[in-house]
Design a protein around this motif. Structure first.
Motif, PDB file in Angstrom:
ATOM      1  N   ARG A  25       0.834  -1.208   0.000  1.00 22.18           N
ATOM      2  CA  ARG A  25       0.000   0.000   0.000  1.00 22.18           C
ATOM      3  C   ARG A  25       0.870   1.259   0.000  1.00 22.18           C
ATOM      4  O   ARG A  25       0.613   2.207  -0.739  1.00 22.18           O
ATOM      5  CB  ARG A  25      -0.917  -0.021   1.221  1.00 22.18           C
ATOM      6  CG  ARG A  25      -1.938   1.103   1.255  1.00 22.18           C
ATOM      7  CD  ARG A  25      -2.946   0.930   2.372  1.00 22.18           C
ATOM      8  NE  ARG A  25      -2.332   1.016   3.687  1.00 22.18           N
ATOM      9  CZ  ARG A  25      -2.116  -0.014   4.494  1.00 22.18           C
ATOM     10  NH1 ARG A  25      -2.477  -1.250   4.099  1.00 22.18           N
ATOM     11  NH2 ARG A  25      -1.550   0.131   5.667  1.00 22.18           N
ATOM     12  N   LYS A  26       1.910   1.261   0.804  1.00 21.13           N
ATOM     13  CA  LYS A  26       2.797   2.418   0.879  1.00 21.13           C
ATOM     14  C   LYS A  26       3.541   2.623  -0.445  1.00 21.13           C
ATOM     15  O   LYS A  26       3.709   3.766  -0.917  1.00 21.13           O
ATOM     16  CB  LYS A  26       3.811   2.245   2.014  1.00 21.13           C
ATOM     17  CG  LYS A  26       3.211   2.231   3.409  1.00 21.13           C
ATOM     18  CD  LYS A  26       2.861   3.625   3.889  1.00 21.13           C
ATOM     19  CE  LYS A  26       4.077   4.411   4.272  1.00 21.13           C
ATOM     20  NZ  LYS A  26       3.750   5.730   4.851  1.00 21.13           N
ATOM     21  N   LEU A  27       3.997   1.534  -1.062  1.00 17.55           N
ATOM     22  CA  LEU A  27       4.738   1.617  -2.311  1.00 17.55           C
ATOM     23  C   LEU A  27       3.864   2.210  -3.420  1.00 17.55           C
ATOM     24  O   LEU A  27       4.282   3.109  -4.152  1.00 17.55           O
ATOM     25  CB  LEU A  27       5.241   0.228  -2.719  1.00 17.55           C
ATOM     26  CG  LEU A  27       5.993   0.150  -4.046  1.00 17.55           C
ATOM     27  CD1 LEU A  27       7.294   0.938  -3.994  1.00 17.55           C
ATOM     28  CD2 LEU A  27       6.265  -1.307  -4.433  1.00 17.55           C
ATOM     29  N   ASN A  28       2.644   1.716  -3.553  1.00 12.45           N
ATOM     30  CA  ASN A  28       1.746   2.218  -4.597  1.00 12.45           C
ATOM     31  C   ASN A  28       1.389   3.677  -4.358  1.00 12.45           C
ATOM     32  O   ASN A  28       1.296   4.461  -5.300  1.00 12.45           O
ATOM     33  CB  ASN A  28       0.469   1.370  -4.651  1.00 12.45           C
ATOM     34  CG  ASN A  28       0.738  -0.010  -5.231  1.00 12.45           C
ATOM     35  OD1 ASN A  28       1.438  -0.135  -6.225  1.00 12.45           O
ATOM     36  ND2 ASN A  28       0.193  -1.041  -4.605  1.00 12.45           N
ATOM     37  N   SER A  29       1.207   4.040  -3.110  1.00 12.00           N
ATOM     38  CA  SER A  29       0.908   5.437  -2.791  1.00 12.00           C
ATOM     39  C   SER A  29       2.091   6.327  -3.159  1.00 12.00           C
ATOM     40  O   SER A  29       1.913   7.435  -3.686  1.00 12.00           O
ATOM     41  CB  SER A  29       0.585   5.565  -1.302  1.00 12.00           C
ATOM     42  OG  SER A  29       0.430   6.919  -0.946  1.00 12.00           O
TER      43      SER A  29
END
Length: 556
Positions: A548-552
């Protein structure tokens, strides 16, 4: 005659009509370069006639009273008295006379002390070549020692670095004398230093002195200088420099496109004007600053032209490619600098460097070209291409992440690798990170360049992610395949793996010392090294959280 007698005599020659002409000619109105200057209305031959009568017997101690006088012509009179005295004491017969040396030094010291009083271009141009220029040429019996040249260069550098326009003009105008006597080195050095000066008066001065150097020393030297710098020279400077060339050649030089690069640091560069053979010797001895200057300033135009041929096949902007090329030269196992010792003519160094850069760009383009071209042809909106994440298993997510990190580490160059790893660690660590502006400074980048690099890197990471989600395999070499396998096997311990690679990556940077110092500073101030885990709980990583953090991160 005393100073007061000279002033009274000159005031008696006051001419209102001529005064108005001179006030306009020397730009004395509000906001102009000669603002506030006052004139008596005397012509230069009148002032010279007074100087001719008094200079031999006029005491040196009286000259400052003339130099601080508000009348322009009186200050000129004081400067011309110093010129007459200095030239007399610098004749061949008196060059090594101890008393003459002592008095020359006194005149030089006085001239430098009151340099700001020469506050218009005529005052500088009529005095600097005769005093400073003659001083540069004056030698004693033992010749010009290295220490003597270093001292003279230091004096002129201080003038060049001054905030005073007239002192800056002195540093270039005085080299008219050295060029006239066949020594072009001083002209080339200070022309290069003042290349990006913002004032029109300096553009004219540099162009004029370059033109004189070409006429007195070598027109080929002038052409060499123009080949290196015509693209970045203000047009006025270029027009003055080529004024005595044929009409056809002038037109060719004026067709050179102007590169509006930002002005350099005003600090005089110690490498400006140094001949290429001397550069080679310095670099072989391990002077990295000389090579860095050569890449960023002296050969920038030629290097940029080669870059333009390959730029559509490369990730990075020109400035980043040049920095990476510098690291490539320094870090190759064969240490390419040493090949210079086999170059029979050291003048061939520039050709060697430019050919090496071309080969380097060719190799990078072969590696990066396919990905960049697909990036240029495709749609960069992630939301329109993304595979529904609900259909991706955790195993596939870990595979994508491990391949993505390893591949990005493989294709990014040192600074890009460092910024990538720093960003990934920032996602996982709850500690306050070093602000981007401070990190940019430690990496020897402007804040804008740092943001641009980060943006391009995110775009590329987004593209790599898309290819992996579509089932494509990215070409990893053996070392980076091992990295991907290690991350895939033990994903929950991703943090210590990234941190270890991050610490190793710092040592590949040319700015590694500055980055280490910044980390140490935060260790002392905050009690921890930046990005180093503060508790054992921060080591364990969950795929859902990191995904989730990477895509954000790559979308914003």
């Amino acid at each position: 005659m005393s100073a007061k007698d000279i002033i009274a005599n000159m005031e008696s020659l006051y001419d209102e009509d001529q005064r108005r002409v001179l006030m306009g000619f020397f730009k004395t109105r509000h906001g102009e370069y000669g603002e506030g200057d006052e004139f008596l209305g005397l012509k230069v031959p009148q002032t010279r006639e007074i100087v001719k009568k008094v200079w031999k017997e006029f005491p040196l101690s009286e000259v400052p009273e003339l130099l601080i006088n508000p009348w322009h012509e009186v200050r000129l009179c004081g400067l011309l008295i110093l010129v007459a005295k200095y030239e007399k004491l610098a004749t061949k017969r008196m060059a090594n006379d101890e008393a003459a040396i002592h008095e020359r030094n006194e005149i030089l010291a006085m001239y430098l002390e009151y340099a700001e009083q020469a506050n218009n271009w005529d005052l500088v141009d009529l005095s600097a070549p005769k005093i400073l220029g003659t001083w540069l040429l004056t030698t004693q019996d033992e010749g010009t020692s290295e220490q003597d040249i270093k001292h003279k260069r230091q004096v002129l550098d201080e003038l060049a670095q001054s905030d005073n326009l007239w002192k800056q003009r002195m540093s270039i105008v005085c080299t008219w004398k050295t060029s006239h006597m066949g020594d072009p080195s001083w002209c080339l050095r200070y022309a290069e230093i003042h290349l990006h000066h913002p004032h029109d008066l300096m553009h004219k001065a540099v162009g004029w002195i370059l033109r004189e150097m070409g006429k007195r020393c070598s027109i080929d030297l002038l052409r060499d200088f123009l080949r290196q710098h015509a693209h970045e020279m203000p047009r006025t400077m270029l027009r003055y420099a080529i004024e005595k060339m044929s009409e056809e050649e002038r037109k060719n030089w004026m067709r050179v496109p102007q590169d509006f690069a930002p002005a350099r640091n005003s600090k005089a560069n110690r490498f400006a004007g140094i001949p290429i053979p001397d550069f080679v010797d310095m670099i072989i001895m391990g002077d990295d600053e000389a090579m860095y200057y050569l890449l960023h300033d002296r050969l920038s135009y030629q290097l940029r032209n080669r870059f333009e041929t390959y730029k559509n096949s490369l990730y990075d902007v020109y400035e980043d490619v040049i920095d990476d090329f510098f690291l490539y030269l320094r870090e190759r196992g064969s240490y390419p600098y040493q090949t210079l010792q086999r170059i029979k003519k050291q003048e061939a160094f520039e050709s060697w460097l430019l050919n090496t850069f071309r080969n380097y760009l060719n190799n990078r383009a072969e590696t990066e070209g396919g990905i960049v071209s697909s990036r240029l042809q495709g749609n960069y909106e992630l939301r329109s291409q993304v595979v529904l994440e609900m259909d991706i298993s955790d195993e596939d997510k870990i595979r994508v992440v491990s391949q993505l990190i390893a591949y990005a580490h493989q294709v990014f160059y040192p600074r890009g690798r460092f910024i990538l790893l720093r960003s990934l660690l920032s996602m996982l660590n709850k500690q306050r990170a070093v602000p981007n502006k401070e990190m940019a400074e430690a990496l020897d980048m402007s804040y804008l360049a740092y943001r641009v690099t980060l943006h391009h890197m995110r775009q590329n990471v987004r593209l790599f992610r898309e290819r992996l989600l579509k089932g494509e395999s990215l070409c990893l070499d053996a070392d980076h395949q091992l990295m991907a396998d290690s991350i895939n096997r033990d994903f929950t311990h991703l943090y210590p793996t990234l941190f270890r690679i991050y610490i190793e990556c710092i040592d590949t940077l040319k700015t590694s010392t500055a980055v280490k110092n910044l980390r140490q500073q935060y260790l002392e101030e905050c009690g921890f090294a930046v990005h180093e885990p503060d508790t054992d709980n921060s080591i364990s990583v969950r795929i859902s959280y990191f995904w989730r953090k990477l895509n954000s991160w790559i979308i914003t």
